[in-house]
Write an enzyme that holds these catalytic residues in place. Structure first.
Site, PDB file in Angstrom:
ATOM      1  N   SER A 175       0.796  -1.228   0.000  1.00  0.00           N
ATOM      2  CA  SER A 175       0.000   0.000   0.000  1.00  0.00           C
ATOM      3  C   SER A 175       0.828   1.277   0.000  1.00  0.00           C
ATOM      4  CB  SER A 175      -0.944   0.022   1.210  1.00  0.00           C
ATOM      5  OG  SER A 175      -0.224  -0.155   2.417  1.00  0.00           O
TER       6      SER A 175
ATOM      7  N   ASP B  45      -2.802   8.346   7.683  1.00  0.00           N
ATOM      8  CA  ASP B  45      -3.791   7.555   8.391  1.00  0.00           C
ATOM      9  C   ASP B  45      -3.072   6.721   9.451  1.00  0.00           C
ATOM     10  OD1 ASP B  45      -2.622   5.435   7.032  1.00  0.00           O
ATOM     11  OD2 ASP B  45      -4.292   5.120   5.662  1.00  0.00           O
TER      12      ASP B  45
ATOM     13  N   HIS C 100      -0.111   4.721   7.170  1.00  0.00           N
ATOM     14  CA  HIS C 100       0.663   5.240   6.040  1.00  0.00           C
ATOM     15  C   HIS C 100       1.179   6.668   6.237  1.00  0.00           C
ATOM     16  CE1 HIS C 100      -2.210   2.186   4.528  1.00  0.00           C
ATOM     17  NE2 HIS C 100      -1.114   1.742   3.921  1.00  0.00           N
TER      18      HIS C 100
END
Length: 375
Positions: free
Chosen positions: A44, A339, A342
């Site tokens: 991600s 977040d 990340h």
């Protein structure tokens, strides 16, 4: 217009000097391309939209606000787990591209996979992916499958422009890999479910052995397919992300998890040093994500928060996902984390710059710029 002419036109245009302004007001020069294309593999931290096209309730997606709120040109979610650009975008910018190549799944949907693969590159990175196929199984494209997708892409490229042209293209292109964090989160979760407070030596040996074996297979297979320049981002301080910190009453890092990651990074260094003499022409740069996070003072870089999520909810912003209606910090450029897992756009930019041409302590044996310029 044929694919060969498209490629030639793009390469000519890419020699011009452009500039891009990111949301924070920082103007980044986009020089002529240092490599003809870039191919991205990972999780991600590098995903630019593949997971948006995967089916299943377990698939992590960044397809809702407030993701992408600071993305230049749109301010909308694109599948990046960031308020704007991610690390892959900034690595690409430093190499002379506008941003990361588009996601494989996006290109397939637009019927534009091969033109992009030939003229710019492809991103196979998938949120939730691990080095191990078993990590978050069923909710992502694992590393081994990403490599297989690249193999099929290469075959289609060869059918359009021929094996020789593709071989020359790939040998000069940049292969970015950033994966492993999810394997450590999954390993820690498995230990907790077994009511283990620490891994045994046999647990660690089996875990590290599987990780290194799979990583070695991926690199070796990409090499056989024509890759020669590998920019590899190691596993960072996974014990310091907000979702892990919030489990600690003090909000401190999980030192044990960080030690596990550091141990793997040592094995990864040894793996690449061992593969290089066995694979003629292979060149690599290991970006020390762990070292950059551990040895850089966020406050000195202008961050006011290094332990909390800008977008989330509850303690440290880490008790809720970043979704519409979540609590959103006012100054996103001053939060290290976007977040609860990340980095923010600005944090991604700074780390990518360190890997490209920053202090020598953050890359080995050469930096990304030197890797790109190798003949």
């Amino acid at each position: 217009m044929g694919y060969g002419l498209v490629a030639m036109k793009v390469l000519v245009l890419s020699s011009m000097v452009l500039s891009v302004v990111v949301a924070s007001g920082v103007e980044l020069p986009v020089q002529r391309r240092r490599v003809p294309a870039m191919y991205v593999f990972g999780d991600s931290t590098l995903d630019v939209g593949n997971n948006n096209h995967l089916e299943g309730e377990q698939v992590p997606r960044a397809n809702k606000p407030y993701y992408g709120i600071d993305l230049p040109g749109s301010g909308k979610p694109t599948g990046r787990f960031s308020n704007g650009y991610n690390v892959a975008d900034f690595v690409a910018k430093n190499l002379g591209f506008e941003k990361s190549p588009l996601a494989y799944m996006v290109l397939k949907a637009r019927n534009y996979l091969i033109p992009s693969a030939i003229t710019r590159g492809v991103s196979y990175a998938s949120a939730g992916a691990g080095i191990l196929d078993s990590t978050n199984a069923g909710g992502n494209i694992p590393l081994s499958q990403q490599v297989r997708l690249f193999e099929s892409t290469k075959a289609a490229m060869e059918s359009k422009v021929g094996p020789r042209a593709v071989s020359q293209l790939l040998s000069k292109s940049f292969f970015l890999i950033g994966v492993g964090s999810n394997d450590f989160f999954a390993f820690a979760t498995a230990l907790a479910k077994q009511n283990k407070t620490a891994a045994t030596q046999s647990d660690l040996a089996a875990f590290y052995g599987s990780l290194i074996s799979n990583y070695s297979s991926a690199i070796t297979e990409l090499y056989k397919l024509g890759a020669r320049k590998f920019g590899i981002i190691n596993v960072g301080t996974v014990g310091c992300v907000p979702i892990v910190r919030v489990l600690n009453a003090t909000g401190g890092c999980a030192d044990g998890l960080n030690q596990l990651a550091a141990g793997f990074d040592g094995f990864l260094n040894s793996l690449l040093a061992g593969l290089a003499p066995k694979l003629p022409g292979l060149a690599y740069s290991i970006a020390d994500s762990f070292g950059f996070a551990a040895r850089t003072d966020p406050l000195s870089l202008g961050f006011v928060s290094q332990d909390s999520a800008c977008c989330g909810g509850g303690r440290l912003g880490a008790e809720a996902d970043c979704l519409p209606g979540a609590k959103l910090c006012a100054d996103r450029d001053r939060f290290l984390f976007w977040d609860r897992v990340h980095p923010s756009q600005r944090a991604a930019m700074l780390s990518a710059q360190a890997y490209y041409d920053g202090p020598a302590e953050f890359t080995a044996p050469i930096n990304f710029k030197q890797l790109a310029d190798k003949s």
